[in-house]
Design an enzyme around this catalytic site. Structure first.
Site, PDB file in Angstrom:
ATOM      1  N   CYS A   2      -3.823  12.918  12.888  1.00  0.00           N
ATOM      2  CA  CYS A   2      -3.901  11.824  12.893  1.00  0.00           C
ATOM      3  C   CYS A   2      -4.190  10.425  14.146  1.00  0.00           C
ATOM      4  CB  CYS A   2      -4.195  10.443  11.554  1.00  0.00           C
ATOM      5  SG  CYS A   2      -2.549   9.877  12.018  1.00  0.00           S
ATOM      6  N   ARG A  56      -8.310   0.241   5.584  1.00  0.00           N
ATOM      7  CA  ARG A  56      -8.324   0.881   4.521  1.00  0.00           C
ATOM      8  C   ARG A  56      -6.501   0.112   4.065  1.00  0.00           C
ATOM      9  NH1 ARG A  56      -5.316   5.508   8.146  1.00  0.00           N
ATOM     10  NH2 ARG A  56      -4.153   4.888   6.259  1.00  0.00           N
ATOM     11  N   ARG A 105       0.989  14.389  13.193  1.00  0.00           N
ATOM     12  CA  ARG A 105       2.247  14.355  11.940  1.00  0.00           C
ATOM     13  C   ARG A 105       2.440  15.653  11.451  1.00  0.00           C
ATOM     14  NH1 ARG A 105      -0.487   8.752   9.733  1.00  0.00           N
ATOM     15  NH2 ARG A 105       1.829   9.194   8.676  1.00  0.00           N
ATOM     16  N   ASP A 162       5.681   0.301  11.723  1.00  0.00           N
ATOM     17  CA  ASP A 162       3.476  -0.241  11.645  1.00  0.00           C
ATOM     18  C   ASP A 162       3.825  -1.803  11.599  1.00  0.00           C
ATOM     19  OD1 ASP A 162       3.212   2.237   9.963  1.00  0.00           O
ATOM     20  OD2 ASP A 162       3.387   1.561   8.656  1.00  0.00           O
ATOM     21  N   LYS A 192       1.068  -1.196  -0.019  1.00  0.00           N
ATOM     22  CA  LYS A 192      -0.185  -0.111   0.235  1.00  0.00           C
ATOM     23  C   LYS A 192       1.034   1.118  -0.316  1.00  0.00           C
ATOM     24  CE  LYS A 192      -1.451   1.661   4.069  1.00  0.00           C
ATOM     25  NZ  LYS A 192      -1.387   2.932   4.039  1.00  0.00           N
ATOM     26  N   ASN A 193       1.853   1.247   1.354  1.00  0.00           N
ATOM     27  CA  ASN A 193       2.712   2.463   0.956  1.00  0.00           C
ATOM     28  C   ASN A 193       3.785   2.668  -0.193  1.00  0.00           C
ATOM     29  OD1 ASN A 193       1.402   2.908   3.609  1.00  0.00           O
ATOM     30  ND2 ASN A 193       2.747   2.500   4.631  1.00  0.00           N
TER      31      ASN A 193
HETATM   32  C1  UD1 Z   1       4.802   7.126   5.987  1.00  0.00           C
HETATM   33  C2  UD1 Z   1       3.301   6.054   6.849  1.00  0.00           C
HETATM   34  C3  UD1 Z   1       3.196   4.974   7.696  1.00  0.00           C
HETATM   35  C4  UD1 Z   1       5.053   4.903   8.135  1.00  0.00           C
HETATM   36  C5  UD1 Z   1       5.655   5.531   8.700  1.00  0.00           C
HETATM   37  C6  UD1 Z   1       7.201   4.991   9.148  1.00  0.00           C
HETATM   38  C7  UD1 Z   1       2.971   6.333   4.076  1.00  0.00           C
HETATM   39  C8  UD1 Z   1       1.300   6.418   3.733  1.00  0.00           C
HETATM   40  N1  UD1 Z   1       2.373   6.012   6.143  1.00  0.00           N
HETATM   41  O1  UD1 Z   1       4.026   7.789   7.398  1.00  0.00           O
HETATM   42  O2  UD1 Z   1       2.596   3.921   7.661  1.00  0.00           O
HETATM   43  O3  UD1 Z   1       4.287   4.720   9.368  1.00  0.00           O
HETATM   44  O4  UD1 Z   1       6.304   6.076   7.085  1.00  0.00           O
HETATM   45  O5  UD1 Z   1       7.466   4.730   8.807  1.00  0.00           O
HETATM   46  O6  UD1 Z   1       3.800   5.518   3.809  1.00  0.00           O
HETATM   47  N2  UD1 Z   1       7.889  14.078  10.541  1.00  0.00           N
HETATM   48  C9  UD1 Z   1       7.371  15.541  10.753  1.00  0.00           C
HETATM   49  N3  UD1 Z   1       7.636  16.224  10.083  1.00  0.00           N
HETATM   50  C10 UD1 Z   1       7.290  16.465   8.301  1.00  0.00           C
HETATM   51  C11 UD1 Z   1       7.284  14.943   7.473  1.00  0.00           C
HETATM   52  C12 UD1 Z   1       7.661  13.742   8.960  1.00  0.00           C
HETATM   53  O7  UD1 Z   1       7.892  16.327  11.769  1.00  0.00           O
HETATM   54  O8  UD1 Z   1       7.134  17.339   7.822  1.00  0.00           O
HETATM   55  C13 UD1 Z   1       8.034  13.206  11.615  1.00  0.00           C
HETATM   56  C14 UD1 Z   1       7.254  12.070  11.693  1.00  0.00           C
HETATM   57  O9  UD1 Z   1       6.317  13.184  12.947  1.00  0.00           O
HETATM   58  C15 UD1 Z   1       6.966  11.236  12.752  1.00  0.00           C
HETATM   59  C16 UD1 Z   1       8.618  10.763  11.591  1.00  0.00           C
HETATM   60  O10 UD1 Z   1       8.898  11.786  10.772  1.00  0.00           O
HETATM   61  O11 UD1 Z   1       7.663  11.448  14.003  1.00  0.00           O
HETATM   62  C17 UD1 Z   1       8.518   9.796  10.457  1.00  0.00           C
HETATM   63  O12 UD1 Z   1       7.115  10.179   9.702  1.00  0.00           O
HETATM   64  P1  UD1 Z   1       7.119  10.023   8.565  1.00  0.00           P
HETATM   65  O13 UD1 Z   1       8.587   9.356   7.783  1.00  0.00           O
HETATM   66  O14 UD1 Z   1       6.954  11.423   7.197  1.00  0.00           O
HETATM   67  O15 UD1 Z   1       5.918   9.647   7.941  1.00  0.00           O
HETATM   68  P2  UD1 Z   1       4.785   9.210   6.811  1.00  0.00           P
HETATM   69  O16 UD1 Z   1       5.299   9.433   5.669  1.00  0.00           O
HETATM   70  O17 UD1 Z   1       3.401   9.992   7.462  1.00  0.00           O
END
Ligand code: UD1
Length: 430
Positions: free
Chosen positions: A117, A397, A122, A305, A22-23
């Protein structure tokens, strides 16, 4: 509202095929609009998040042709609207991948800000930092991000946190920027590599995906391609933990064992037998599981995850285990539900201290999010008696035909939508 009703106690035994990731599929679908030619994507998982994103893509005017459950053709030549509707972002955060894709192709994108969420706040500051570094004006107006550039130009970007979403979003936009972009402290997840491979098959020039430095030379145009999505490492890991927690023996097929190494290592540590094949892993739990410690980290560390699934497994192991969640702040919500099934877990900040118990007993519980929901289903399968899991819309989902796959392994689980159906199940299984 649908629920799962489960009669626990059967060890899972047999073979199960894993769907596409999915991701990886979400950003790949978004990136497919970056050319005016037709893209064919195969091994798409048939899950709700994917279907919502396809609606969002059709919503901006692209042509979406669902060839079958696992195959789609996308043609972005008819896109007329560079603003994504809030309705989609509300349902699925990952619609924000359309930001990088639209910005790269049209130098303009309007995407509503995703809120928090169930697993944490996030932020998306790193995505926006990257877009700005590429020469984009980014404004927040009326709850939406408005990103606009005359021209995107390559840049040297150092991410402050390792973010899958920011790495992919910036990589997409930079693929069509002028000149060279370097992303440092990039995420190394297999789905980052899959998106880079997909973009390269469209004519992009991305090197280093899978390491923490990604180098991108921008190109003017991308072109048609046919691409098959990698297997879902989290779905695979979920079945591996389900085998462990139920004392089962499961061959998890259609996987890339390398992507599962963090889960494999933990299952070996707690006393499971794990055999790796070219495209399968077999997990056997023949004796009482042992305690261990787990800390979630970016890839190749233990995935956040997979945190709820291993916690459920450790809650049935001998001794005291410690699970530390270092990625998201609010990811132990399901522990209260698990406690209702007899687990002994204390959460302090981002740490869960787990005293293993011999068994769970079935209860009525509610899925707080996608992966925690799957973990509660595992708990239900390992428990004595009947468990009802409410709010399975979260599980749907991200898991294709979860109940069907579990049934094929011997689980007694059914999807129901009324109290009457729950009663009927109870009468049937005795
Ligand atoms: C993706 C996955 C999610 C998984 C996560 C971590 C998808 C659709 N979702 O989420 O299932 O749990 O990776 O492996 O692929 N952060 C910031 N600023 C930003 C972006 C992120 O501070 O601009 C922080 C987040 O709060 C979190 C960490 O970085 O603590 C990692 O987040 P991130 O890797 O971005 O997760 P997602 O891409 O949202």
């Amino acid at each position: 509202m649908e629920q799962y009703v489960i009669k626990g106690g059967n060890p899972l035994v047999g073979e199960v095929d894993i769907s596409g990731a999915k991701n990886a599929a979400l950003p790949i679908l978004a990136a497919a609009i970056m050319t005016d030619e037709t893209i064919l994507i195969e091994n798409l998982p048939d899950v709700r998040d994917i279907n919502v994103l396809l609606e969002a893509i059709a919503g901006i005017g692209a042509h979406v042709d669902r060839v079958d459950r696992h195959t789609v053709k996308i043609n972005g030549s008819t896109i007329g609207d560079l603003s994504v509707d809030y309705e989609y972002i509300k349902k699925i955060r990952a619609s924000y991948y359309l930001m990088g894709a639209l910005l790269g192709k049209y130098k303009h994108a309007e995407v509503p800000l995703p809120g928090g969420c169930n697993i944490g706040s996030r932020p998306i500051d790193q995505h926006l930092k990257g877009f700005r570094a590429l020469g984009t004006d980014v404004d927040i107006r009326h709850g939406a991000i408005v990103a606009c550039a005359e021209n995107l130009h390559g840049s040297h970007i150092f991410l402050d946190v390792v973010s899958v979403g920011a790495t992919i979003n910036i990589m997409m936009a930079a693929s069509m920027a002028q000149g060279r972009t370097i992303i440092e402290n990039a995420a190394r997840e297999p789905h980052v590599v899959d998106v880079a491979n997909f973009l390269n098959s469209m004519g992009a020039n991305i090197m280093g995906a899978g390491t923490d430095v990604i180098r991108i030379r921008g190109v003017e145009k991308l072109h048609r391609t046919e691409y098959s999505i990698i297997p879902d490492q989290i779905e695979a890991g979920t079945f591996m933990c389900a085998a462990a927690a139920t004392g089962g023996d499961v061959m998890v097929r259609n996987v890339i064992p390398k992507h599962l190494e963090a889960t494999t290592a933990k299952l070996l540590e707690i006393g499971c037998e794990v055999q790796e094949f070219d495209d399968a892993v077999r997990v056997r739990a023949t004796r009482k599981l042992r305690r261990t410690h787990v800390k979630t980290l970016p890839y190749p560390g233990y995935p956040t995850d997979m945190q709820p699934q291993i916690t459920v497994t450790l809650a049935l192991a001998d001794g005291t285990s410690i699970v530390t969640e270092s990625i998201f702040e609010n990811r132990f919500k399901y522990v209260d539900e698990l406690t209702r099934m007899g687990a002994s877990i204390k959460v302090e900040g981002n740490t869960a201290i787990i005293d293993g118990v011999n068994k769970f007993t079935g209860a009525r519980v509610s899925a707080p999010d996608l992966r925690a929901g799957a973990a509660l289903v595992i708990a239900g399968m390992a428990a004595d008696g009947i468990t009802v899991v409410d709010d399975i819309k979260y599980i749907q989902r991200g898991y294709e035909n979860f109940e069907g796959k579990l049934r094929s392994l011997g689980a007694e689980i059914e999807k129901v939508s009324s109290e009457k159906e729950i009663l009927k199940f109870q009468l049937r299984v005795g």
